[in-house]
Design a protein around this motif. Structure first.
Motif, mmCIF file in Angstrom:
data_model
loop_
_atom_site.group_PDB
_atom_site.id
_atom_site.type_symbol
_atom_site.label_atom_id
_atom_site.label_comp_id
_atom_site.label_asym_id
_atom_site.label_seq_id
_atom_site.Cartn_x
_atom_site.Cartn_y
_atom_site.Cartn_z
ATOM 1 N N MET A 166 0.836 -1.193 0.000
ATOM 2 C CA MET A 166 0.000 0.000 0.000
ATOM 3 C C MET A 166 0.871 1.243 0.000
ATOM 4 O O MET A 166 1.807 1.349 0.791
ATOM 5 N N ARG A 167 0.548 2.174 -0.887
ATOM 6 C CA ARG A 167 1.162 3.494 -0.928
ATOM 7 C C ARG A 167 0.051 4.506 -1.117
ATOM 8 O O ARG A 167 -0.585 4.536 -2.169
ATOM 9 N N ARG A 168 -0.199 5.308 -0.112
ATOM 10 C CA ARG A 168 -1.229 6.354 -0.189
ATOM 11 C C ARG A 168 -2.547 5.830 -0.753
ATOM 12 O O ARG A 168 -3.035 6.284 -1.770
ATOM 13 N N ARG A 169 -3.095 4.849 -0.101
ATOM 14 C CA ARG A 169 -4.401 4.256 -0.436
ATOM 15 C C ARG A 169 -4.416 3.466 -1.738
ATOM 16 O O ARG A 169 -5.475 3.099 -2.223
ATOM 17 N N ASN A 170 -3.271 3.225 -2.348
ATOM 18 C CA ASN A 170 -3.216 2.471 -3.599
ATOM 19 C C ASN A 170 -2.355 1.234 -3.426
ATOM 20 O O ASN A 170 -1.351 1.261 -2.709
ATOM 21 N N LEU A 171 -2.743 0.162 -4.104
ATOM 22 C CA LEU A 171 -1.903 -1.021 -4.158
ATOM 23 C C LEU A 171 -0.876 -0.797 -5.257
ATOM 24 O O LEU A 171 -1.234 -0.549 -6.406
ATOM 25 N N VAL A 172 0.406 -0.866 -4.900
ATOM 26 C CA VAL A 172 1.473 -0.527 -5.835
ATOM 27 C C VAL A 172 2.511 -1.648 -5.858
ATOM 28 O O VAL A 172 2.901 -2.164 -4.814
ATOM 29 N N PHE A 173 2.957 -2.003 -7.068
ATOM 30 C CA PHE A 173 4.071 -2.928 -7.229
ATOM 31 C C PHE A 173 5.338 -2.084 -7.290
ATOM 32 O O PHE A 173 5.492 -1.261 -8.184
ATOM 33 N N GLN A 174 6.245 -2.296 -6.332
ATOM 34 C CA GLN A 174 7.488 -1.540 -6.304
ATOM 35 C C GLN A 174 8.651 -2.503 -6.484
ATOM 36 O O GLN A 174 8.762 -3.495 -5.765
ATOM 37 N N HIS A 193 17.433 -4.483 10.768
ATOM 38 C CA HIS A 193 16.217 -4.544 11.587
ATOM 39 C C HIS A 193 14.981 -4.950 10.796
ATOM 40 O O HIS A 193 13.900 -5.070 11.362
ATOM 41 N N ARG A 194 15.134 -5.110 9.479
ATOM 42 C CA ARG A 194 14.046 -5.509 8.578
ATOM 43 C C ARG A 194 12.848 -4.570 8.662
ATOM 44 O O ARG A 194 11.699 -4.996 8.758
ATOM 45 N N ILE A 195 13.143 -3.275 8.645
ATOM 46 C CA ILE A 195 12.102 -2.245 8.667
ATOM 47 C C ILE A 195 12.488 -1.134 7.689
ATOM 48 O O ILE A 195 13.648 -1.024 7.292
ATOM 49 N N PRO A 196 11.537 -0.281 7.315
ATOM 50 C CA PRO A 196 11.881 0.865 6.464
ATOM 51 C C PRO A 196 12.798 1.830 7.221
ATOM 52 O O PRO A 196 12.699 1.968 8.439
ATOM 53 N N LYS A 197 13.700 2.503 6.480
ATOM 54 C CA LYS A 197 14.576 3.492 7.116
ATOM 55 C C LYS A 197 13.781 4.676 7.632
ATOM 56 O O LYS A 197 14.106 5.265 8.647
ATOM 57 N N GLU A 198 12.750 5.051 6.896
ATOM 58 C CA GLU A 198 11.915 6.174 7.308
ATOM 59 C C GLU A 198 10.503 5.681 7.584
ATOM 60 O O GLU A 198 9.859 5.114 6.708
ATOM 61 N N GLN A 199 10.040 5.898 8.807
ATOM 62 C CA GLN A 199 8.687 5.505 9.181
ATOM 63 C C GLN A 199 7.762 6.709 8.963
ATOM 64 O O GLN A 199 7.981 7.766 9.546
ATOM 65 N N TRP A 200 6.741 6.555 8.150
ATOM 66 C CA TRP A 200 5.865 7.675 7.810
ATOM 67 C C TRP A 200 5.171 8.253 9.036
ATOM 68 O O TRP A 200 4.938 9.445 9.137
ATOM 69 N N TRP A 201 4.878 7.418 10.011
ATOM 70 C CA TRP A 201 4.097 7.861 11.164
ATOM 71 C C TRP A 201 4.927 8.666 12.157
ATOM 72 O O TRP A 201 4.364 9.334 13.026
ATOM 73 N N LEU A 202 6.268 8.655 12.045
ATOM 74 C CA LEU A 202 7.084 9.447 12.966
ATOM 75 C C LEU A 202 6.829 10.941 12.799
ATOM 76 O O LEU A 202 7.004 11.709 13.738
ATOM 77 N N LYS A 203 6.405 11.349 11.605
ATOM 78 C CA LYS A 203 6.101 12.759 11.362
ATOM 79 C C LYS A 203 4.872 13.211 12.161
ATOM 80 O O LYS A 203 4.648 14.397 12.338
ATOM 81 N N LEU A 204 4.085 12.258 12.634
ATOM 82 C CA LEU A 204 2.879 12.591 13.393
ATOM 83 C C LEU A 204 3.146 12.764 14.884
ATOM 84 O O LEU A 204 2.271 13.201 15.622
ATOM 85 N N ARG A 205 4.338 12.419 15.347
ATOM 86 C CA ARG A 205 4.629 12.469 16.781
ATOM 87 C C ARG A 205 4.446 13.862 17.386
ATOM 88 O O ARG A 205 3.852 13.983 18.456
ATOM 89 N N PRO A 206 4.936 14.948 16.747
ATOM 90 C CA PRO A 206 4.693 16.274 17.344
ATOM 91 C C PRO A 206 3.201 16.581 17.483
ATOM 92 O O PRO A 206 2.766 17.125 18.503
ATOM 93 N N LEU A 207 2.412 16.200 16.481
ATOM 94 C CA LEU A 207 0.967 16.419 16.548
ATOM 95 C C LEU A 207 0.351 15.599 17.685
ATOM 96 O O LEU A 207 -0.502 16.086 18.426
ATOM 97 N N MET A 208 0.808 14.362 17.847
ATOM 98 C CA MET A 208 0.285 13.524 18.930
ATOM 99 C C MET A 208 0.601 14.140 20.291
ATOM 100 O O MET A 208 -0.224 14.118 21.193
#
Length: 168
Positions: free
Chosen positions: A99-107, A120-135
């Motif tokens: 999933m990428r922005r509500r779409n199924l995407v082949f990357q 660590h078998r994870i993405p280098k950049e976590q999209w949700w970390l940008k929400l931490r200040p708002l939280m």
């Protein structure tokens, strides 16, 4: 239901399929064939769920994503079939469906190398970390907020319609 992923190949099987092609058998087959080239992990969706039986949404989504994967594989096979052989030697012949922005995407997996923390078998950049200040703001967390945007803040004053007409 079981799902296997190896370098972008997603193999799905239903719990009512052939009794000889079990989840363990398919996992062992891919593991043996992939030595030195790719690794294999088995993922039994029912075991990942917290509540037991999958919801109608889960089953519908699983059907949609499996159908999309099979269409993609069929298309790639047709595109790369020449003289009785399949030549899948381009970057886009090994993809991950996600999933990428509500779409199924082949990357392509080659593109994912730059975005992945393999240790660590994870993405280098976590999209949700940008929400931490708002939280923190919403939780009324006591902290100072560093604004990384260097733009100037414009103050907006609410004026009544009469003031706007007179220019006051």
């Amino acid at each position: 239901n079981s799902t296997f992923a190896n370098s972008g190949l997603n193999c799905s099987r239903n719990e009512n399929c052939n009794e000889n092609y079990t989840t363990d058998f398919i996992y062992q087959l891919y593991s043996e064939e992939g030595k030195g080239v790719f690794d294999c992990r088995k993922n039994v969706l029912g075991h990942m769920q917290q509540g037991g039986a999958p919801s109608p949404f889960d089953r519908n989504f699983g059907t949609k994503i499996s159908a999309k994967a099979m269409q993609w594989i069929s298309k790639k096979l047709k595109e790369t079939y020449r003289k009785g052989k399949v030549f899948a030697n381009t970057d886009d012949s090994v993809c991950l469906l996600g999933m990428r922005r509500r779409n199924l995407v082949f990357q392509p997996v080659a593109e994912l190398k730059t975005e992945t923390d393999f240790v660590h078998r994870i993405p280098k950049e976590q999209w949700w970390l940008k929400l931490r200040p708002l939280m923190k703001i919403l939780a009324k967390y006591k902290t100072s907020y560093d604004v990384s945007d260097s733009g100037q803040l414009e103050h907006v004053a609410m004026h009544s319609p009469k003031e706007a007409e007179t220019g006051a």
